[in-house]
Design an enzyme around this catalytic site. Structure first.
Site, PDB file in Angstrom:
ATOM      1  N   CYS A 178       0.815  -1.223   0.000  1.00 32.60           N
ATOM      2  CA  CYS A 178       0.000   0.000   0.000  1.00 32.60           C
ATOM      3  C   CYS A 178       0.849   1.274   0.000  1.00 32.60           C
ATOM      4  O   CYS A 178       0.319   2.361  -0.197  1.00 32.60           O
ATOM      5  CB  CYS A 178      -0.961  -0.004   1.182  1.00 32.60           C
ATOM      6  SG  CYS A 178      -2.018  -1.456   1.208  1.00 32.60           S
TER       7      CYS A 178
ATOM      8  N   ASN B 232     -10.191   0.258   0.360  1.00 31.88           N
ATOM      9  CA  ASN B 232      -8.731   0.284   0.314  1.00 31.88           C
ATOM     10  C   ASN B 232      -8.272  -0.378  -0.989  1.00 31.88           C
ATOM     11  O   ASN B 232      -8.435  -1.579  -1.164  1.00 31.88           O
ATOM     12  CB  ASN B 232      -8.195  -0.466   1.537  1.00 31.88           C
ATOM     13  CG  ASN B 232      -6.681  -0.478   1.608  1.00 31.88           C
ATOM     14  OD1 ASN B 232      -6.004  -0.172   0.640  1.00 31.88           O
ATOM     15  ND2 ASN B 232      -6.157  -0.852   2.757  1.00 31.88           N
TER      16      ASN B 232
ATOM     17  N   HIS C 176      -3.025   7.293   2.363  1.00 34.49           N
ATOM     18  CA  HIS C 176      -3.503   5.960   1.976  1.00 34.49           C
ATOM     19  C   HIS C 176      -4.871   5.741   2.606  1.00 34.49           C
ATOM     20  O   HIS C 176      -5.084   6.003   3.783  1.00 34.49           O
ATOM     21  CB  HIS C 176      -2.512   4.903   2.443  1.00 34.49           C
ATOM     22  CG  HIS C 176      -3.014   3.512   2.234  1.00 34.49           C
ATOM     23  ND1 HIS C 176      -3.554   3.100   1.033  1.00 34.49           N
ATOM     24  CD2 HIS C 176      -3.078   2.449   3.067  1.00 34.49           C
ATOM     25  CE1 HIS C 176      -3.917   1.834   1.141  1.00 34.49           C
ATOM     26  NE2 HIS C 176      -3.647   1.413   2.365  1.00 34.49           N
TER      27      HIS C 176
END
Ligand code: UT7
Length: 324
Positions: free
Chosen positions: A118, A281, A251
């Protein structure tokens, strides 16, 4: 030495939207219990985009790349570096970046993938910045793209409700004006086990566990602490106070993580760009997708200072301070 500036952004999301209620109903058929109320309260996520079976990361990445090229007014032929951040590449090799290059119908320039889960987009952007500052590239395509739905265990409610598919991209171009002001990348490999997909291909067979596994609470704590520290460090490197940040594009993992960080930094929540409610996500795609949304809706404007932050498996994290 030239500077590197973001000159355009693009994003692409698969058409199929799966709401929390849709997902809960689907999981119930497997005997897995969850609810819209739990997901919203614990994460802020309301829906995610899920790619149709057979969709490749390079397909999503190419769509986002084309949008970024158009936004920047740069042709594919002018791109001399392509970096794709992904943990869900089409193949073991060649890289997804090479496949994107082929889809764009150009060849010759450098193309490779980076793998920092990520944090991948932030790592990729930092790499492209270094190429441009060294005079080794003039126009770079930096892409974060994932088909994470393919590595989710749909029987594990602690992880499968959190993720979605998508791609985001930027064009980073050489400039006389400062764009990327400061970069901080970090990793703590001793924490590799708290977020992993620990499978491998040996003798033509997948060995180990091909699905994403996560110790959510350990990741939560590390994310809050590392990103708070990293934001302070990158601002100190650039010689500006945290309070002068116009927008923070973090993020998109969990709204509670974002709220903790903004509180610790005394940065008003209104300065956070939040897309996790709609996108969930999307791992390496989350930061460029959120940046693209705020770039296109006019919140992010020339002259503003934007903090991009990634965090994820490895354990990795990083911050990039950008003047638009
Ligand atoms: O991109 C990588 C970065 N990833 C992240 O940043 C994720 C970081 N971690 C998190 O966001 C949170 O830890 C989670 C959202 C993953 C979990 O939230 P939490 O508040 O830490 O919940 P928990 O794991 O402590 O679970 C609380 C309860 C448990 O039940 P018991 O043991 O209290 O009876 C879980 O079994 O919630 C249960 N639970 C669920 N219930 C309904 C866990 N997942 C679900 C679910 N639906 N989907």
């Amino acid at each position: 030495m030239p500077y590197a500036r973001i000159t355009g952004t693009g994003g692409f999301l698969p058409q199929r939207i799966v709401s929390n209620d849709d997902l809960a109903a689907d999981l119930a058929t497997r005997g897995v219990e969850t609810s819209d109320a739990w997901i919203v309260e614990r994460t802020g996520i309301r829906q995610r985009h899920i790619a149709e079976p057979g969709t490749k990361t390079s397909d999503l990445a190419t769509r986002a790349a084309r949008a970024a090229l158009e936004s920047a007014g740069v042709t594919a032929e002018a791109i001399d570096l392509i970096i794709v951040a992904t943990s869900t590449p089409d193949f073991i090799f060649p890289s997804t970046a090479c496949l994107v290059q082929a889809n764009l119908g150009v060849g010759g320039a450098a193309a490779f993938d980076v793998q920092a889960v990520c944090s991948g987009f932030v790592y990729a952007l930092a790499t492209a910045d270094a190429f441009i500052r060294a005079g080794r590239a003039h126009h770079a395509l930096v892409i974060g793209a994932e088909v994470f739905s393919g590595i989710l265990d749909w029987n594990d409610r602690r992880t499968c409700v959190l993720f979605g598919d998508g791609a985001g991209a930027v064009v980073l171009s050489a400039s006389d004006e400062p764009g990327i002001l400061a970069v901080r990348l970090n990793a703590d490999g001793t924490q590799h086990h708290i977020l992993c997909a620990a499978g491998n291909v040996v003798g033509g067979q997948v060995t180990g566990d091909p699905f994403l596994r996560m110790d959510g609470q350990a990741v939560f704590k590390l994310a809050v602490n590392s990103l708070t520290r990293s934001a302070r460090e990158v601002c100190a490197d650039a010689g500006i106070p945290v309070s002068s940040i116009d927008w923070m594009v973090p993020h998109q993992a969990n709204i509670r993580i974002l709220n903790f960080i903004s509180r610790k930094l005394a940065l008003p929540e209104e300065k956070l760009i939040v897309t996790l409610d709609r996108h969930a996500n999307t791992s390496a795609a989350s930061v460029p997708l959120a940046l693209d949304v705020a770039w296109r809706d006019g919140r992010i404007r020339p002259g503003q200072t934007v903090l991009l932050q990634g965090v994820g498996g490895g354990f990795t994290w990083g911050s990039i301070l950008v003047k638009i």
